[in-house]
Design a protein around this motif. Structure first.
Motif, PDB file in Angstrom:
ATOM      1  N   GLU A 184      17.993  38.180   2.257  1.00 39.73           N
ATOM      2  CA  GLU A 184      19.166  38.998   2.548  1.00 39.73           C
ATOM      3  C   GLU A 184      19.979  38.256   3.599  1.00 39.73           C
ATOM      4  O   GLU A 184      19.460  37.829   4.609  1.00 39.73           O
ATOM      5  CB  GLU A 184      18.749  40.360   3.092  1.00 39.73           C
ATOM      6  CG  GLU A 184      18.026  41.225   2.082  1.00 39.73           C
ATOM      7  CD  GLU A 184      18.925  41.693   0.960  1.00 39.73           C
ATOM      8  OE1 GLU A 184      20.117  41.933   1.205  1.00 39.73           O
ATOM      9  OE2 GLU A 184      18.422  41.823  -0.164  1.00 39.73           O
ATOM     10  N   SER A 197      30.198  41.776   3.593  1.00 42.68           N
ATOM     11  CA  SER A 197      29.717  43.041   3.023  1.00 42.68           C
ATOM     12  C   SER A 197      30.173  43.167   1.581  1.00 42.68           C
ATOM     13  O   SER A 197      31.086  42.466   1.134  1.00 42.68           O
ATOM     14  CB  SER A 197      30.268  44.230   3.817  1.00 42.68           C
ATOM     15  OG  SER A 197      31.681  44.296   3.657  1.00 42.68           O
ATOM     16  N   CYS A 200      26.705  38.174   1.505  1.00 42.13           N
ATOM     17  CA  CYS A 200      26.955  38.822   0.223  1.00 42.13           C
ATOM     18  C   CYS A 200      27.810  37.825  -0.572  1.00 42.13           C
ATOM     19  O   CYS A 200      28.976  37.625  -0.258  1.00 42.13           O
ATOM     20  CB  CYS A 200      27.701  40.131   0.474  1.00 42.13           C
ATOM     21  SG  CYS A 200      28.054  41.055  -1.009  1.00 42.13           S
ATOM     22  N   GLY A 210      14.944  35.451  -2.412  1.00 42.95           N
ATOM     23  CA  GLY A 210      15.292  36.856  -2.218  1.00 42.95           C
ATOM     24  C   GLY A 210      15.720  37.157  -0.788  1.00 42.95           C
ATOM     25  O   GLY A 210      15.475  38.243  -0.277  1.00 42.95           O
ATOM     26  N   HIS A 252      18.786  31.205  -1.183  1.00 43.56           N
ATOM     27  CA  HIS A 252      18.783  32.647  -0.917  1.00 43.56           C
ATOM     28  C   HIS A 252      18.350  33.402  -2.168  1.00 43.56           C
ATOM     29  O   HIS A 252      17.543  34.319  -2.085  1.00 43.56           O
ATOM     30  CB  HIS A 252      20.166  33.119  -0.482  1.00 43.56           C
ATOM     31  CG  HIS A 252      20.463  32.860   0.955  1.00 43.56           C
ATOM     32  ND1 HIS A 252      21.349  33.630   1.665  1.00 43.56           N
ATOM     33  CD2 HIS A 252      20.016  31.923   1.826  1.00 43.56           C
ATOM     34  CE1 HIS A 252      21.423  33.193   2.911  1.00 43.56           C
ATOM     35  NE2 HIS A 252      20.629  32.146   3.024  1.00 43.56           N
ATOM     36  N   ARG A 253      18.904  33.004  -3.301  1.00 48.02           N
ATOM     37  CA  ARG A 253      18.549  33.672  -4.561  1.00 48.02           C
ATOM     38  C   ARG A 253      17.075  33.492  -4.888  1.00 48.02           C
ATOM     39  O   ARG A 253      16.385  34.434  -5.257  1.00 48.02           O
ATOM     40  CB  ARG A 253      19.382  33.121  -5.711  1.00 48.02           C
ATOM     41  CG  ARG A 253      20.720  33.732  -5.815  1.00 48.02           C
ATOM     42  CD  ARG A 253      21.358  33.282  -7.091  1.00 48.02           C
ATOM     43  NE  ARG A 253      22.457  34.153  -7.399  1.00 48.02           N
ATOM     44  CZ  ARG A 253      23.324  33.908  -8.331  1.00 48.02           C
ATOM     45  NH1 ARG A 253      23.227  32.811  -9.054  1.00 48.02           N
ATOM     46  NH2 ARG A 253      24.307  34.741  -8.559  1.00 48.02           N
TER      47      ARG A 253
END
Length: 153
Positions: free
Chosen positions: A70, A87, A73, A68, A64-65
């Motif tokens: 989304e 969230s 969280c 990028g 994910h990093r």
């Protein structure tokens, strides 16, 4: 009245009226990416499929990093932590208790971290629940009598 606490991959929901504790201790083997605070789904469907087919939470977070993406969280206390949240609000609400158990918020030798590590090495619902409850009590500044009430049950 409902409190939701989490400790080291253990989602504990305490229902005060019924004096009931439910625990989902799926840990890193969980087949769904759930919020570490409220247990709501927080990842993408592809994340759940990846977890179900053996991909680690660490790899999902790393990918994910890098891309990028989304989605969940993630914990921002430590890059080694794989706790995910639905969230930013859930992550921030859980931060004080989470930081007491997260590898980035405490160090080896800290009593709560060691209790949590023991629970992960030797999976036990009782140890996971104890770590979550103690971390929450400490983070919220609850008196010792709050924990003693749990011990008596």
């Amino acid at each position: 009245d409902t409190d939701i606490v989490q400790g080291a991959f253990c989602v504990c929901m305490t229902l005060h009226a019924a004096e009931l504790v439910l625990c989902d201790r799926g840990g890193r083997e969980r087949s769904a990416l759930l919020c570490a605070r409220c247990a709501r789904p927080c990842g993408l469907l592809i994340d759940d499929i990846a977890l179900a087919t053996g991909t680690s939470r660490e790899r999902i977070r790393r990918e994910h990093r890098a891309q990028g993406v989304e989605g969940a969280c993630w914990c921002d206390v430590s890059p080694r932590c794989v706790d995910a949240y639905c969230s930013v609000a859930c992550r921030e609400a859980h931060r004080p208790a989470h930081a007491l158990l997260c590898p980035g918020g405490c160090s080896s030798g800290d009593p709560l971290y060691e209790l949590d590590s023991l629970a992960e090495r030797h999976p036990s619902d009782a140890l996971f629940i104890a770590a979550a409850l103690v971390a929450t009590a400490v983070a919220e500044g609850r008196p010792a009598s709050w924990l003693e009430a749990w011990a008596d049950d």
